[in-house]
Motif scaffolding. Structure first.
Motif, PDB file in Angstrom:
ATOM      1  N   GLN A  12       5.701  12.631   0.892  1.00 53.73           N
ATOM      2  CA  GLN A  12       4.273  12.218   0.359  1.00 53.73           C
ATOM      3  C   GLN A  12       4.510  11.829  -1.022  1.00 53.73           C
ATOM      4  O   GLN A  12       3.924  11.051  -1.561  1.00 53.73           O
ATOM      5  CB  GLN A  12       3.431  13.466   0.442  1.00 53.73           C
ATOM      6  CG  GLN A  12       2.161  13.325   0.042  1.00 53.73           C
ATOM      7  CD  GLN A  12       1.167  14.427   0.006  1.00 53.73           C
ATOM      8  OE1 GLN A  12       1.544  15.493  -0.137  1.00 53.73           O
ATOM      9  NE2 GLN A  12      -0.166  14.495   0.375  1.00 53.73           N
ATOM     10  N   GLU A  13       5.454  12.707  -1.834  1.00 52.11           N
ATOM     11  CA  GLU A  13       5.617  12.411  -3.364  1.00 52.11           C
ATOM     12  C   GLU A  13       6.347  11.231  -3.460  1.00 52.11           C
ATOM     13  O   GLU A  13       6.400  10.612  -4.559  1.00 52.11           O
ATOM     14  CB  GLU A  13       6.316  13.505  -3.949  1.00 52.11           C
ATOM     15  CG  GLU A  13       7.460  13.936  -3.535  1.00 52.11           C
ATOM     16  CD  GLU A  13       7.782  14.783  -2.232  1.00 52.11           C
ATOM     17  OE1 GLU A  13       8.979  15.327  -2.011  1.00 52.11           O
ATOM     18  OE2 GLU A  13       6.781  15.061  -1.584  1.00 52.11           O
ATOM     19  N   ASN A  14       6.866  10.443  -2.362  1.00 55.46           N
ATOM     20  CA  ASN A  14       7.936   9.156  -2.668  1.00 55.46           C
ATOM     21  C   ASN A  14       7.337   8.033  -2.356  1.00 55.46           C
ATOM     22  O   ASN A  14       7.772   6.947  -2.172  1.00 55.46           O
ATOM     23  CB  ASN A  14       9.232   9.603  -1.903  1.00 55.46           C
ATOM     24  CG  ASN A  14      10.121  10.608  -2.418  1.00 55.46           C
ATOM     25  OD1 ASN A  14      10.058  11.000  -3.689  1.00 55.46           O
ATOM     26  ND2 ASN A  14      10.931  11.265  -1.650  1.00 55.46           N
ATOM     27  N   VAL A  15       5.691   8.053  -1.959  1.00 52.81           N
ATOM     28  CA  VAL A  15       5.205   6.723  -1.587  1.00 52.81           C
ATOM     29  C   VAL A  15       5.632   5.534  -2.478  1.00 52.81           C
ATOM     30  O   VAL A  15       5.709   4.414  -2.121  1.00 52.81           O
ATOM     31  CB  VAL A  15       3.928   6.882  -0.872  1.00 52.81           C
ATOM     32  CG1 VAL A  15       3.905   7.911   0.258  1.00 52.81           C
ATOM     33  CG2 VAL A  15       2.957   7.827  -1.947  1.00 52.81           C
ATOM     34  N   VAL A  16       5.008   5.862  -3.750  1.00 52.15           N
ATOM     35  CA  VAL A  16       5.113   4.958  -4.657  1.00 52.15           C
ATOM     36  C   VAL A  16       6.440   4.122  -5.018  1.00 52.15           C
ATOM     37  O   VAL A  16       6.824   3.108  -5.033  1.00 52.15           O
ATOM     38  CB  VAL A  16       4.516   5.350  -6.033  1.00 52.15           C
ATOM     39  CG1 VAL A  16       4.948   4.306  -7.228  1.00 52.15           C
ATOM     40  CG2 VAL A  16       2.850   5.597  -5.904  1.00 52.15           C
TER      41      VAL A  16
ATOM     42  N   ALA B 240       0.961  -0.973   0.019  1.00 55.22           N
ATOM     43  CA  ALA B 240      -0.089  -0.059  -0.072  1.00 55.22           C
ATOM     44  C   ALA B 240       0.798   1.433   0.079  1.00 55.22           C
ATOM     45  O   ALA B 240       1.788   1.497   0.925  1.00 55.22           O
ATOM     46  CB  ALA B 240      -0.720  -0.112   1.125  1.00 55.22           C
ATOM     47  N   ALA B 241       0.696   2.252  -0.879  1.00 55.59           N
ATOM     48  CA  ALA B 241       1.399   3.397  -1.207  1.00 55.59           C
ATOM     49  C   ALA B 241       0.423   4.466  -0.704  1.00 55.59           C
ATOM     50  O   ALA B 241      -0.452   4.859  -1.426  1.00 55.59           O
ATOM     51  CB  ALA B 241       1.789   3.580  -2.590  1.00 55.59           C
ATOM     52  N   ILE B 242       0.344   4.890   0.603  1.00 52.67           N
ATOM     53  CA  ILE B 242      -0.423   5.859   1.219  1.00 52.67           C
ATOM     54  C   ILE B 242      -0.245   7.336   1.138  1.00 52.67           C
ATOM     55  O   ILE B 242       0.710   7.585   1.948  1.00 52.67           O
ATOM     56  CB  ILE B 242      -0.825   5.279   2.492  1.00 52.67           C
ATOM     57  CG1 ILE B 242      -1.397   3.933   2.631  1.00 52.67           C
ATOM     58  CG2 ILE B 242      -2.304   6.280   3.218  1.00 52.67           C
ATOM     59  CD1 ILE B 242      -1.427   3.200   3.703  1.00 52.67           C
ATOM     60  N   ALA B 243      -0.480   8.012   0.502  1.00 58.41           N
ATOM     61  CA  ALA B 243      -0.038   9.381   0.212  1.00 58.41           C
ATOM     62  C   ALA B 243      -0.865  10.475   0.935  1.00 58.41           C
ATOM     63  O   ALA B 243      -0.326  11.748   1.143  1.00 58.41           O
ATOM     64  CB  ALA B 243      -0.099   9.896  -1.040  1.00 58.41           C
TER      65      ALA B 243
ATOM     66  N   ALA C 286       2.770   8.548   3.888  1.00 61.47           N
ATOM     67  CA  ALA C 286       3.593  10.034   3.694  1.00 61.47           C
ATOM     68  C   ALA C 286       3.726  10.422   5.423  1.00 61.47           C
ATOM     69  O   ALA C 286       2.755  10.164   6.142  1.00 61.47           O
ATOM     70  CB  ALA C 286       2.335  10.733   3.100  1.00 61.47           C
ATOM     71  N   ASP C 287       4.624  10.861   5.642  1.00 62.32           N
ATOM     72  CA  ASP C 287       5.075  11.339   6.809  1.00 62.32           C
ATOM     73  C   ASP C 287       4.550  12.805   7.094  1.00 62.32           C
ATOM     74  O   ASP C 287       4.875  13.556   6.077  1.00 62.32           O
ATOM     75  CB  ASP C 287       6.695  11.584   6.917  1.00 62.32           C
ATOM     76  CG  ASP C 287       7.124  11.800   8.311  1.00 62.32           C
ATOM     77  OD1 ASP C 287       6.338  12.014   9.218  1.00 62.32           O
ATOM     78  OD2 ASP C 287       8.359  11.875   8.492  1.00 62.32           O
ATOM     79  N   GLY C 288       3.770  13.003   7.724  1.00 64.42           N
ATOM     80  CA  GLY C 288       2.896  14.175   8.047  1.00 64.42           C
ATOM     81  C   GLY C 288       1.657  14.317   8.669  1.00 64.42           C
ATOM     82  O   GLY C 288       1.448  13.450   9.366  1.00 64.42           O
TER      83      GLY C 288
END
Length: 260
Positions: free
Chosen positions: A188-192, A104-107, A127-129
């Protein structure tokens, strides 16, 4: 190599070498209705036959999935409602039982039904945030079936899972990482990209032993999801139609488009 993939509504499929990204694509929050769930089941089940050695399940940039589509469900007949919930469990089983690893790539935010789908995956990148994840069903007046509770139990332990599901807690990504609900935090932009990196590492292992060991390790998830039977569906349906639950759900619908 190019994977031969079929097109499905509300689903985008992107090839990354031998890996396939299945992206939920039902704006604005990827709320789950029968059509999206049906497409997801088919895409996940067909991926290995295309030659995919692993799957990345991704969603929106701000919300992975808002969960089941409340306005849609409130407009369903009894038969349509049962069909949608059944297809939701089919989607969970398809992910959990995939013969190839699923990440799972969760943005963004990922409540309720979206969280369930992520918990069925082998690995979760988030995503870290200030993004929240959790099973918040009780906050909208819904019962959390045992099969779904088990997905959280096996990660955080029975007592901690109890506290979370009873309260309908939504926790930020950093806390979710600390508890092991997500395995990795990235920008966030690197989850995939991070999800693909994990799959690449797994793909370097001898595939026969790895996949056989994985199947043994994940058999309990399949068993738990298969335990949701006709009797439990009837109990859930009774709860859905209760005055208290309907009041809460219609209140959500009156305020804004909602998902669970």
């Amino acid at each position: 190599p190019t994977l031969a993939i079929a097109a499905f509504p509300m689903i985008e499929q992107i090839t990354h070498g031998v890996f396939l990204e299945i992206r939920l694509s039902r704006p604005p929050v990827n709320a789950l209705n029968f059509e999206l769930l049906d497409a997801l089941v088919q895409a996940v089940e067909q991926a290995p036959s295309t030659g995919a050695k692993g799957i990345v399940l991704s969603g929106g940039a701000k919300v992975f999935s808002g969960g089941l589509d409340v306005p849609y469900l409130l407009g369903c007949s009894d038969a349509e409602l049962k069909a949608c919930w059944s297809r939701f469990f089919d989607a969970a089983r398809a992910i959990a039982g995939s013969p190839v690893p699923v990440v799972a790539a969760i943005a963004g935010h990922n409540p309720a039904g979206g969280c369930v789908l992520a918990l069925c995956c082998d690995y979760r990148v988030m995503a870290d945030g200030p993004f929240r994840i959790g099973l918040n069903e009780t906050q909208v007046g819904l019962i959390v079936p045992d099969a779904i509770q088990y997905l959280l139990h096996r990660i955080v332990g029975t007592y901690r899972a109890e506290r979370m599901v009873v309260a309908g807690a939504m926790i930020e990504s950093r806390k979710a990482f600390d508890l092991g609900i997500v395995d990795e935090l990235v920008a966030q932009e690197n989850v995939v990209e991070a999800a693909l990196a994990w799959l690449t590492g797994i793909a370097k292992l001898p595939q026969g032993p790895m996949l056989a060991t994985r199947a043994i390790a994940r058999a309990d998830i399949i068993e738990a999801l298969n335990s949701f039977n006709t009797v439990e569906m009837e109990v859930f349906m009774q709860g859905w139609y209760s005055e208290e639950t309907q009041t809460v759900l219609h209140g959500l619908f009156a305020k804004k488009p909602a998902a669970i």
